[in-house]
Design a protein around this motif. Structure first.
Motif, mmCIF file in Angstrom:
data_model
loop_
_atom_site.group_PDB
_atom_site.id
_atom_site.type_symbol
_atom_site.label_atom_id
_atom_site.label_comp_id
_atom_site.label_asym_id
_atom_site.label_seq_id
_atom_site.Cartn_x
_atom_site.Cartn_y
_atom_site.Cartn_z
ATOM 1 N N ILE A 81 0.846 -1.203 0.000
ATOM 2 C CA ILE A 81 0.000 0.000 0.000
ATOM 3 C C ILE A 81 0.874 1.243 0.000
ATOM 4 O O ILE A 81 0.634 2.201 -0.749
ATOM 5 C CB ILE A 81 -0.946 -0.015 1.216
ATOM 6 N N GLN A 82 1.882 1.235 0.847
ATOM 7 C CA GLN A 82 2.781 2.384 0.946
ATOM 8 C C GLN A 82 3.450 2.691 -0.389
ATOM 9 O O GLN A 82 3.487 3.844 -0.837
ATOM 10 C CB GLN A 82 3.829 2.128 2.021
ATOM 11 N N GLU A 83 3.970 1.655 -1.055
ATOM 12 C CA GLU A 83 4.651 1.865 -2.333
ATOM 13 C C GLU A 83 3.682 2.358 -3.403
ATOM 14 O O GLU A 83 4.046 3.164 -4.260
ATOM 15 C CB GLU A 83 5.341 0.579 -2.790
ATOM 16 N N THR A 84 2.453 1.889 -3.350
ATOM 17 C CA THR A 84 1.462 2.344 -4.329
ATOM 18 C C THR A 84 1.123 3.810 -4.134
ATOM 19 O O THR A 84 1.018 4.580 -5.103
ATOM 20 C CB THR A 84 0.196 1.480 -4.234
ATOM 21 N N VAL A 85 0.954 4.220 -2.886
ATOM 22 C CA VAL A 85 0.667 5.628 -2.612
ATOM 23 C C VAL A 85 1.860 6.502 -3.005
ATOM 24 O O VAL A 85 1.685 7.584 -3.590
ATOM 25 C CB VAL A 85 0.288 5.824 -1.134
ATOM 26 N N ARG A 86 3.050 6.051 -2.722
ATOM 27 C CA ARG A 86 4.238 6.799 -3.137
ATOM 28 C C ARG A 86 4.327 6.910 -4.653
ATOM 29 O O ARG A 86 4.665 7.965 -5.202
ATOM 30 C CB ARG A 86 5.497 6.121 -2.584
ATOM 31 N N VAL A 199 -1.417 4.519 6.057
ATOM 32 C CA VAL A 199 -0.527 5.044 5.015
ATOM 33 C C VAL A 199 -1.071 6.411 4.648
ATOM 34 O O VAL A 199 -2.173 6.535 4.113
ATOM 35 C CB VAL A 199 -0.488 4.123 3.785
ATOM 36 N N THR A 200 -0.337 7.441 4.995
ATOM 37 C CA THR A 200 -0.873 8.795 4.891
ATOM 38 C C THR A 200 -0.980 9.246 3.444
ATOM 39 O O THR A 200 -0.190 8.857 2.586
ATOM 40 C CB THR A 200 -0.003 9.797 5.663
ATOM 41 N N ALA A 201 -1.977 10.078 3.201
ATOM 42 C CA ALA A 201 -2.232 10.562 1.848
ATOM 43 C C ALA A 201 -1.188 11.558 1.382
ATOM 44 O O ALA A 201 -1.022 11.769 0.181
ATOM 45 C CB ALA A 201 -3.615 11.213 1.793
ATOM 46 N N ASP A 202 -0.444 12.167 2.308
ATOM 47 C CA ASP A 202 0.462 13.252 1.920
ATOM 48 C C ASP A 202 1.790 12.764 1.364
ATOM 49 O O ASP A 202 2.651 13.576 1.038
ATOM 50 C CB ASP A 202 0.714 14.174 3.118
ATOM 51 N N GLY A 203 1.983 11.446 1.263
ATOM 52 C CA GLY A 203 3.234 10.999 0.679
ATOM 53 C C GLY A 203 3.659 9.616 1.066
ATOM 54 O O GLY A 203 4.814 9.221 0.883
ATOM 55 N N GLY A 204 2.734 8.833 1.590
ATOM 56 C CA GLY A 204 3.038 7.446 1.821
ATOM 57 C C GLY A 204 3.813 7.150 3.081
ATOM 58 O O GLY A 204 4.460 6.105 3.182
ATOM 59 N N LEU A 221 -10.247 9.621 12.474
ATOM 60 C CA LEU A 221 -10.520 8.338 11.812
ATOM 61 C C LEU A 221 -11.858 7.765 12.230
ATOM 62 O O LEU A 221 -12.522 7.066 11.457
ATOM 63 C CB LEU A 221 -9.425 7.323 12.142
ATOM 64 N N ARG A 222 -12.285 8.062 13.449
ATOM 65 C CA ARG A 222 -13.537 7.521 13.969
ATOM 66 C C ARG A 222 -14.686 8.474 13.661
ATOM 67 O O ARG A 222 -15.117 9.253 14.477
ATOM 68 C CB ARG A 222 -13.402 7.271 15.476
ATOM 69 N N GLY A 223 -15.151 8.397 12.406
ATOM 70 C CA GLY A 223 -16.287 9.213 11.982
ATOM 71 C C GLY A 223 -16.064 9.956 10.692
ATOM 72 O O GLY A 223 -17.018 10.236 9.960
ATOM 73 N N ALA A 224 -14.805 10.300 10.368
ATOM 74 C CA ALA A 224 -14.498 11.022 9.131
ATOM 75 C C ALA A 224 -13.253 10.433 8.475
ATOM 76 O O ALA A 224 -12.542 11.118 7.745
ATOM 77 C CB ALA A 224 -14.287 12.507 9.424
ATOM 78 N N GLY A 225 -13.014 9.154 8.723
ATOM 79 C CA GLY A 225 -11.727 8.555 8.389
ATOM 80 C C GLY A 225 -11.445 8.318 6.935
ATOM 81 O O GLY A 225 -10.315 7.980 6.571
ATOM 82 N N HIS A 226 -12.425 8.510 6.057
ATOM 83 C CA HIS A 226 -12.191 8.310 4.626
ATOM 84 C C HIS A 226 -11.333 9.417 4.020
ATOM 85 O O HIS A 226 -10.988 9.355 2.839
ATOM 86 C CB HIS A 226 -13.526 8.265 3.883
ATOM 87 N N ASN A 227 -10.987 10.429 4.797
ATOM 88 C CA ASN A 227 -10.356 11.639 4.266
ATOM 89 C C ASN A 227 -8.861 11.760 4.497
ATOM 90 O O ASN A 227 -8.274 12.744 4.038
ATOM 91 C CB ASN A 227 -11.023 12.874 4.900
ATOM 92 N N PHE A 228 -8.212 10.828 5.177
ATOM 93 C CA PHE A 228 -6.869 11.122 5.676
ATOM 94 C C PHE A 228 -5.777 10.164 5.233
ATOM 95 O O PHE A 228 -4.609 10.520 5.255
ATOM 96 C CB PHE A 228 -6.907 11.176 7.203
ATOM 97 N N ARG A 499 -5.437 14.599 -1.769
ATOM 98 C CA ARG A 499 -5.353 13.370 -2.561
ATOM 99 C C ARG A 499 -6.460 12.384 -2.202
ATOM 100 O O ARG A 499 -6.734 11.457 -2.968
ATOM 101 C CB ARG A 499 -3.983 12.718 -2.367
ATOM 102 N N MET A 500 -7.079 12.560 -1.026
ATOM 103 C CA MET A 500 -8.191 11.680 -0.644
ATOM 104 C C MET A 500 -9.455 12.512 -0.495
ATOM 105 O O MET A 500 -9.976 12.728 0.600
ATOM 106 C CB MET A 500 -7.851 10.930 0.647
ATOM 107 N N ASP A 501 -9.932 12.998 -1.621
ATOM 108 C CA ASP A 501 -11.120 13.854 -1.655
ATOM 109 C C ASP A 501 -12.246 13.221 -2.448
ATOM 110 O O ASP A 501 -13.025 13.930 -3.096
ATOM 111 C CB ASP A 501 -10.761 15.217 -2.273
#
Length: 507
Positions: A81-86, A199-204, A221-228, A499-501
């Motif tokens: 996952i990390q390598e894919t986001v990077r 794996v953070t959206a800002d750069g893996g 993450l608990r309630g709005a976690g699809h965004n980060f 990147r996660m919008d």
């Protein structure tokens, strides 16, 4: 010269064999994802458009929320996952995690030429023994579906808060809250998140979020976690099975349409009742029992025995069929609600939208108005239904409002039409749809919801996991100004490039 050619052919064969052994296609020279493929584990896969794997990964519950992918990666490890986001960052490409594929958020359509991260191959569940005083944790990977989690835990003598539909991805549901049958005893699925590997959206980067580490991210993450970021695994609270959670007595009723007011007056009397007490209703068409009118179906569940104080008044109403009564275990309960793996709710490929609204009580006048709207649906929308969910809330409401990003713990009920249309092939336009079907779906869904909101006399509260995105930020994430400001601040911290919008975005 012939010997040299044979030698070269043998070397080429060995090269191809070595590439295959590493999980890399020997035709990598024509592979648009070759440089990414070389960075992934041997078990990871990349699917290109036209392949069976690509079709499986991108098929969605509703065609009205359909992202478009250039490639789909099926990771097997956190590092994949990390390598894919990077890689996505390096290529300045958008990316989207794919779980159960049920979300109806309109913003999903904004993901074009994206890299899909299909987590389905990562579905290991590891229970950590021993549990202390009946409570412990399990590590859950992101590809697990709700029915799999429930059955796996049950087989090991455990239970955990989960959702009321077998084929919904556990991770997506948890990140938005996660309502279900055990929430009265254990809280929302999100309330049982102990920590997450993200794996953070800002750069893996890979970070742990918990109450003691990256606590603000853990809150979000608990309630709005699809965004980060993309959650690679979670540590999740589980419990020893007990007689109270092992077996569920339920009764199922089919009511005549003219009993609506009486049924839901009785349902209001169940709010705040015993900790497992649940009522779960539908508006639906059952032409086999009433050819002219829509009807109400409802199920009611409670622990090992159905209390007569609740069952006898319901049985005394006008029923179209004799009541069905049984005792099932928690693994079968989603089937009682009509949402097990074999149900239409676990199908794919129709035109579907939802219009959720959270309520404190059933306003029977508003329900009658909503029922009349449902009854008047045109023929091609008559496969639609309405969900009227009344789970117990005792443990949900014990959690302080400010402790998580879940915005509406004060509501006891969750309602939503499930507007469905499957246009005939000979009526589709160039875009694949009947030109007016989506507009008609949204129109009726909104009329249904408006009737309930007006009847409640309050503001719209829309459950993020059911929301389409047209409800407004406050309706989805809460009307408290501090809550929205905190979410915006965290979004700038963890995903400043947006990147996660693509799932009910905060900004």
């Amino acid at each position: 010269m012939l010997g040299l050619c044979r030698l070269w052919a043998f070397i080429w064969f060995l090269l191809d064999w070595e590439l295959l052994a590493c999980g890399i296609s020997p035709y990598y020279r024509n592979d648009p994802a070759a440089d990414l493929r070389a960075r992934l584990s041997r078990e990871a896969q990349i699917f290109l458009p036209g392949s069976e794997g690509y079709e499986n990964a991108t098929q969605r519950w509703s065609r009205l929320a359909t992202p478009a992918f250039a490639i789909v990666v099926a990771p097997r490890t956190e590092r994949d996952i990390q390598e894919t986001v990077r890689y996505a960052k390096e290529k300045d490409s958008t990316f989207l995690a794919i779980g159960g594929r049920h979300g109806v958020a309109n913003a999903l359509n904004n993901a074009q030429n994206a890299i899909g991260i299909w987590t389905r191959a990562m579905r290991t569940i590891t229970v950590h023994e021993p549990l202390v005083n009946g409570t412990g944790t399990a590590t859950v990977e992101p590809g697990v579906e709700a029915g799999e989690l429930t059955s796996t835990l049950f087989a090991q003598g455990k239970v955990g808060a989960s959702t009321a539909c077998d084929c919904v991805g556990v991770m997506g549901a948890m990140l938005g809250g996660g309502h279900g049958f055990l929430q009265g005893r254990y809280g929302l699925t999100a309330d049982n998140l102990v920590s997450a590997r993200v794996v953070t959206a800002d750069g893996g980067r890979v970070v742990t979020a918990s109450a003691s580490e990256n606590a603000d991210l853990f809150w979000a993450l608990r309630g709005a976690g699809h965004n980060f970021g993309v959650v690679a695994s979670v540590e999740y609270r589980v419990f020893d099975r007990t007689p109270a959670t092992d077996a569920w007595a339920y009764e199922e009723y089919i009511f005549s349409h003219d009993q609506l007011e009486r049924v839901y007056e009785l349902a209001n009397g169940m709010i705040g009742g015993p900790v497992e007490l649940t009522h779960y209703g539908h508006f639906e068409r059952r032409t086999s029992v009433d050819a002219e009118h829509c009807c109400l179906s409802g199920s009611f569940g409670k622990g090992r025995k159905s209390p007569s104080r609740y069952t006898e008044p319901l049985r005394a109403l006008g029923l179209l069929l004799p009541p069905k009564a049984a005792v099932v275990d928690i693994t079968q309960l989603n089937g009682v609600a009509g949402a097990d793996f074999s149900s239409p709710f676990c199908g794919h490929g129709a035109d579907i939208t939802l219009a959720p609204v959270g309520l404190r009580r059933w306003n029977v006048t508003a329900l009658r108005k909503a029922f009349d709207i449902y009854s008047a649906l045109p023929l091609r929308l008559q496969g639609s239904a309405a969900l009227l969910e009344g789970y117990a809330t005792e443990a949900v409401q014990r959690v302080p409002e400010a402790d998580t990003a879940v915005p509406d713990r004060f509501n006891n009920l969750l309602a939503s039409p499930v507007m469905i249309a499957a246009p005939r092939d000979d009526e589709r336009g160039e875009d694949g749809y009947e030109s007016d079907v989506p507009d008609e779906l949204y129109e009726y869904a909104e009329r249904f919801r408006t009737a309930l909101v007006e009847g409640s006399g309050g503001k719209l509260h829309a459950y993020v996991n059911y929301a389409s995105g047209d409800e407004g930020l406050e309706a989805i994430y809460g009307y408290d100004q501090w809550r929205l400001e905190k979410l915006r601040r965290l979004k700038q911290t963890w995903d400043p490039k947006g990147r996660m919008d693509f799932y009910n975005p905060i900004l």
